[in-house]
Every structure is written in structure tokens, then in C-alpha cells.
Design a protein around this motif. Sequence first.
Motif, PDB file in Angstrom:
ATOM      1  N   UNK A 145      39.670  35.408  47.780  1.00 34.88           N
ATOM      2  CA  UNK A 145      40.789  34.477  47.838  1.00 34.88           C
ATOM      3  C   UNK A 145      41.497  34.627  46.501  1.00 34.88           C
ATOM      4  N   UNK A 146      42.709  35.167  46.547  1.00 38.43           N
ATOM      5  CA  UNK A 146      43.423  35.560  45.336  1.00 38.43           C
ATOM      6  C   UNK A 146      44.530  34.551  45.041  1.00 38.43           C
ATOM      7  N   UNK A 147      44.588  34.067  43.820  1.00 31.41           N
ATOM      8  CA  UNK A 147      45.691  33.183  43.433  1.00 31.41           C
ATOM      9  C   UNK A 147      46.913  34.044  43.121  1.00 31.41           C
TER      10      UNK A 147
ATOM     11  N   UNK B 186      40.493  35.213  41.080  1.00 30.68           N
ATOM     12  CA  UNK B 186      39.949  35.618  42.374  1.00 30.68           C
ATOM     13  C   UNK B 186      38.663  34.863  42.653  1.00 30.68           C
TER      14      UNK B 186
ATOM     15  N   UNK C 295      45.334  34.750  50.384  1.00 29.96           N
ATOM     16  CA  UNK C 295      46.214  34.524  49.234  1.00 29.96           C
ATOM     17  C   UNK C 295      46.635  33.071  49.187  1.00 29.96           C
TER      18      UNK C 295
END
Lengths: 140, 140
Positions: free
Chosen positions: B90-92, B98, B129
Amino acid sequence: MYNLESIEQRLAEQGYRITPSRLAVVEATLEHSGHFSVDDILGRLPGVGRATVFRTMKLLSQMGILCRVLLENGSLRYRVSHRRDHHHHLVCVSCGSVEELDACIAAGAIDNLARSTGYDIEGHWLEFYGRCGPCRSGEA
Amino acid sequence: MYNLESIEQRLAEQGYRITPSRLAVVEATLEHSGHFSVDDILGRLPGVGRATVFRTMKLLSQMGILCRVLLENGSLRYRVSHRRDHHHHLVCVSCGSVEELDACIAAGAIDNLARSTGYDIEGHWLEFYGRCGPCRSGEA
DNA sequence: TAGACTAATGATACCAAGTCTCAATTGCCC
DNA sequence: GGGCAATTGAGACTTGGTATCATTAGTCTA
């Protein structure tokens, strides 16, 4: 599902000019059943400039006629899309054919994920890889 | 979780030579908390060759110390991985941090998908994302 | 502790995918 | 048919990554 005329009409409706190069690119993409790269199209259209092929494929992607397919190794390909809404792909690693999946299995998980992580989740990538029925039976 | 010494030990255990360039690359990757590109590492290590950085990061990926992160636009980055088994990210999109997700939400869907499509499903990509808590509160 | 052997390096050329620039061309509307 | 803006295509550039190959240097063994 698409044909040259219907795409030509949509281009005109949206104010884009109908040019021989554009039509040639559209025609070349419609000939592919699986995924393809920009160079696959370029190779078939030696008279059309590299930048034009890239531009046209970007335009077709924005119009929802093409969509991007992510391969297992991380490289991007394109394919003609018959679904304009959110969807995912199942790609045959042997013959390159692509199934468009209608259900987004990630959708249900996003709420839980947002709660447990504190993130505001805006998007995701999801692609599946495997071997299609014909490829499984066609090889030992 | 990792430190230079533990990775040095693992390299030696697996028969890889301990060289200054390798240690420099390892050290540079450990300094990143989010995702980074090969060029981020190259920029910090002007004395180390381009090919060596690529080679070392590939090696670290094979050892499970780094993993690849797919960004929304399709470009690939790397990050230090603390999970050696199958996982997703789950990437900001704002700060680049991450989260590694422990549950694979795709796993449950694969059987159904295999039945309904006739594919033998071998792999998948899944990345999320969003905006992390700090980034959401830090901006208007 | 010195060889020797082989892995590793790094300079460099190359490749793949995609963007930018800009002068020349050409659809399209009047 | 003319004018104008959209489009084209040649080519330079960028980014991310691989291949080549002569040189260097870890590591093992004696």
C-alpha cells in the motif's frame, strides 16, 4: 465490438481530426486479439512516425478504446478494451491472450484495508497471470 | 530489522564476495524508508558503477532483502522488504512510504477465477495506492 | 602469507519505451 | 479556395535496464 468506422465517428465527435496516420494506427490495433506493444504497431506501419503512434495510442487509451496491461516482468502492453469501466486482466503467459474480468475482487477489501491502515485508498493495480485452456492442452 | 552486518553475513553464507561496492549499495538502500529507484542509489554513490548498482539490487531482490514496488503510472521502484513471503504493498502517493500487507486478498479469488475461466493461474500483481494518515492530516 | 583462481567491477555501448521540439503539412470550417 | 490551428514525423533526448570485456580484487589453499 469496435470497428474502424465507429472509432472514426467517436474521434470526430470529440473534435479530433481524422488523419490517415490515426486511422492506420486504429486499424493496426484492432487486428490484435491479445496484448501488443507500441513497437508491434510501429513495425506494421513503417510510414507512420514513432511519436505519432505513441500519441495516438495514448489518445485511444484516454478514450477507453485501449487499456494498459501489466506483464509479470513489469513491462506495459496495450490491448483493445471492450469494457469502459474499472476492470482487471487475466493474461495467458503462453499465448498472450487476455481475459477482461468483470468483478473487481479488490473492491471489497479496500474498506477493511482503509480502516486497518488509516490510509485513504484511491486506486490499485491488479493483474493475474496463467495459462489459458488451449495452451494447457496444447503442450505436454 | 536488517542491518549492514546481517546482510553481509547472508551474502557470505550464500557464497557471494564481500566487496566495498556491494556494501555501499546495501548501506544506501537501508537508508531509505519508502521506495526508491536505482538512480536514487546511484546518485548517492558516484564512485560505484551503474551496472554494479543494478546487479547488486537484483541480487538483493533475489535474496528477498529488496522487493519491487509498482507505482500507479507503471514505473518500478524498490524498497527494503521485511517480509520474505508473498505480500502486497500500500503506497502513499504523497510521501512515498510503503506498507507491506500481510494478507493476500487475491488468494481466495484465484480458485473461483480458475474455475470460471479455465486458466491455470500462476501469479498476480496487486498494489494499492492512497494517502497515509500523516499526509491526509498534514495537508488542506 | 603468497599465489592462483574466479567472482566482481566499471566503463562503455547498447537496447526498449517513451517524451520533447519544431518546422512542415494538412484537416476542417467558413 | 483560403486560413488557421491541429497534426505529423524526423530526430534528439530521457529513463531504466542489459551485454561485453579487460582489469581488479576477494577468498581459498598450501
